[in-house]
Design an enzyme around this catalytic site. Structure first.
Site, PDB file in Angstrom:
ATOM      1  CB  SER A   9      -0.952   0.002   1.192  1.00 33.87           C
ATOM      2  OG  SER A   9      -0.265  -0.247   2.401  1.00 33.87           O
TER       3      SER A   9
ATOM      4  CG  HIS B  72      -3.639  -0.757  -2.605  1.00 32.86           C
ATOM      5  ND1 HIS B  72      -4.224   0.480  -2.523  1.00 32.86           N
ATOM      6  CD2 HIS B  72      -3.283  -1.095  -1.333  1.00 32.86           C
ATOM      7  CE1 HIS B  72      -4.204   0.888  -1.266  1.00 32.86           C
ATOM      8  NE2 HIS B  72      -3.638  -0.054  -0.522  1.00 32.86           N
TER       9      HIS B  72
ATOM     10  CE  LYS C 190      -7.533   1.546   0.729  1.00 38.71           C
ATOM     11  NZ  LYS C 190      -6.861   0.444   1.429  1.00 38.71           N
TER      12      LYS C 190
HETATM   13  C1  LIG Z   1      -6.805   0.191   2.961  1.00 35.72           C
HETATM   14  C2  LIG Z   1      -6.261  -1.168   3.212  1.00 35.72           C
HETATM   15  C3  LIG Z   1      -6.928  -2.055   4.057  1.00 35.72           C
HETATM   16  C4  LIG Z   1      -8.114  -1.646   4.875  1.00 35.72           C
HETATM   17  O1  LIG Z   1      -9.242  -1.547   4.094  1.00 35.72           O
HETATM   18  P1  LIG Z   1     -10.445  -0.599   4.586  1.00 35.72           P
HETATM   19  O2  LIG Z   1     -11.590  -1.097   3.805  1.00 35.72           O
HETATM   20  O3  LIG Z   1     -10.038   0.783   4.258  1.00 35.72           O
HETATM   21  O4  LIG Z   1     -10.583  -0.838   6.049  1.00 35.72           O
HETATM   22  C5  LIG Z   1      -6.429  -3.334   4.176  1.00 35.72           C
HETATM   23  N1  LIG Z   1      -5.316  -3.714   3.531  1.00 35.72           N
HETATM   24  C6  LIG Z   1      -4.637  -2.877   2.723  1.00 35.72           C
HETATM   25  C7  LIG Z   1      -3.414  -3.349   2.042  1.00 35.72           C
HETATM   26  C8  LIG Z   1      -5.088  -1.572   2.558  1.00 35.72           C
HETATM   27  O5  LIG Z   1      -4.397  -0.721   1.791  1.00 35.72           O
END
Ligand SMILES: *Cc1c(COP(=O)(O)O)cnc(C)c1O
Length: 399
Positions: free
Chosen positions: A180, A208, A243
């Site tokens: 991330s 992602h 995302k």
């Molecule tokens: C953003 C993210 C999460 C958390 O997801 P949310 O739905 O925002 O709680 C988990 N793992 C990764 C790699 C992320 O970038």
């Protein structure tokens, strides 16, 4: 010490280290232009990689979904599971090439809930050092013996797998598919082969990757699919809907048995109110839009390629990343804050990422690209960046 003294002292310490974080308030989600304190800024910081957060079809579906109830009114297992949730789960299973899927209220909850449901005391969890905080917290909370391996280092992973095999218990290997804060992909084929050889279970976080990459048959499924791997190679796939889907919530996809098991044992699924129906309707529309409008993914890919080519011409400290996350590693917090501030003055919103989110000495700008950006906006950002970095002699630019 009183509560107030304790808070004041810890906050002062954080400020002194240049690590204090401030919340910016936006008038609406960036599309990619955002209004902040009455100013218009072009955001290169959102995770809405396909521009679906402001897609008219998604917003219309989400509005209509609110007609099913403002809230789910109970947990999924009581009466909070609606037809729209079932349709969303079915659509996710189809899009990821899995038998079934379960939706969680957030990716954080999906990761913590899944890890804690699958393993516990007497088991082993092996994580990449750069895993997302939610996977790290799952590893901490589950009670299993927890070990980490150097980022994407297959030899280091194998050593941990061998060590885990010396004692009883099951072993779960958890990795981000796309990291991330770095944007690089995990070497999934190699990781899956090691897991098979050592009888470990593999869980990949597609936060992602989902919506951004995939295979010919599953173009939006994520990096597991892009690496040519299926359900037998990666039995546990997690993804978020916050995302590339531009919405909120998350999912785990896999075998019917895995999903049934999580319904029984994943506490953050069981003990929380169901996803609001409008969110489920919006997420469903977002995935349908991804599949119907492949040009969104193509436009994102073009923007990534354009950004990287221009940044290379300008000699900016690019990282090895083919994803929508394009970090510029600047090293120290002060430089990162100053450059982010200058970009803000020039009209750009870019994430300044500092420890403890990333390791000490690797503070960075986290630039994210979206299908919603146009070439001019990208060129203008790069020009402002080159300008901000040129007049800096104190920058520790890392290669
Ligand atoms: C953003 C993210 C999460 C958390 O997801 P949310 O739905 O925002 O709680 C988990 N793992 C990764 C790699 C992320 O970038």
């Amino acid at each position: 010490m009183t509560l107030s003294d304790t808070l004041r002292q810890r906050l002062a310490e954080r400020r002194a280290r240049n690590l204090h974080r401030e919340i910016k308030t936006l008038a609406a989600a960036p599309g990619p232009v955002a209004q902040v304190d009455g100013r218009e800024l072009v955001a290169f910081s959102s995770n809405d990689y396909l521009g679906l957060a402001l897609h008219p079809d998604v917003i219309a579906a989400q509005r209509a979904g609110a007609g099913l109830g403002a809230g789910a009114t109970a947990s999924h297992l009581v009466n909070g599971h609606l037809q729209i949730h079932a349709e969303l789960q079915e659509k996710i299973a189809q899009a990821t090439g899995r038998e079934a899927a379960i939706v969680f209220s957030s990716g954080y909850m999906a990761n913590v809930g899944t890890i804690c449901a699958l393993i516990g005391r007497g088991d082993h969890i092996i994580s990449d050092k750069l895993n997302h905080a939610s996977l790290i917290d799952g590893a901490r909370l589950c009670g299993a013996d927890s070990r980490r391996f150097a980022h994407s280092d297959l030899n280091a992973l194998e050593r941990q797998l061998q060590r885990a095999a010396e004692s009883d218990g099951n072993t779960l290997v958890a990795v981000d598919g796309v990291y991330s804060m770095d944007g690089d992909c995990a070497p999934l084929a190699g990781i899956a082969a090691l897991c098979r050889r050592h009888n470990a279970w593999l869980m990949v976080d597609e936060a992602h990757g989902f919506g951004v990459m995939g295979s010919e048959n599953f173009p939006f499924a994520g990096c597991v699919s892009a690496a040519g791997l299926g359900q037998d190679d990666v039995p546990i796939v997690m993804g978020t809907l916050g995302k590339a889907a531009g919405n909120a919530g998350a999912f785990v996809a896999g075998s019917r048995e895995l999903i049934d098991y999580l319904v029984q044992f994943a506490r953050p699924y069981i003990y929380t109110t169901g996803m609001p129906p409008a969110v489920a309707a919006g997420c469903l529309a977002a995935i349908e839009t991804m599949l119907r409008e492949p040009q969104l993914r193509h436009r994102l890919a073009r923007n990534i390629a354009h950004f990287r080519a221009r940044a290379a011409e300008l000699d900016l400290p690019l990282s090895e990343s083919a994803s929508a996350i394009q970090p510029l590693l600047l090293g120290n917090e002060t430089t990162v804050m100053r450059v982010a501030d200058e970009l803000l003055q020039s009209g750009f919103l870019v994430g300044a990422i500092r420890p403890p989110t990333v390791p000490a000495g690797t503070a960075r700008l986290r630039i994210t690209l979206s299908a919603a950006h146009n070439t001019q906006q990208i060129d203008d950002l790069l020009a402002a960046l080159a300008q901000a970095l040129r007049c800096d002699d104190s920058a520790v630019v890392m290669s």
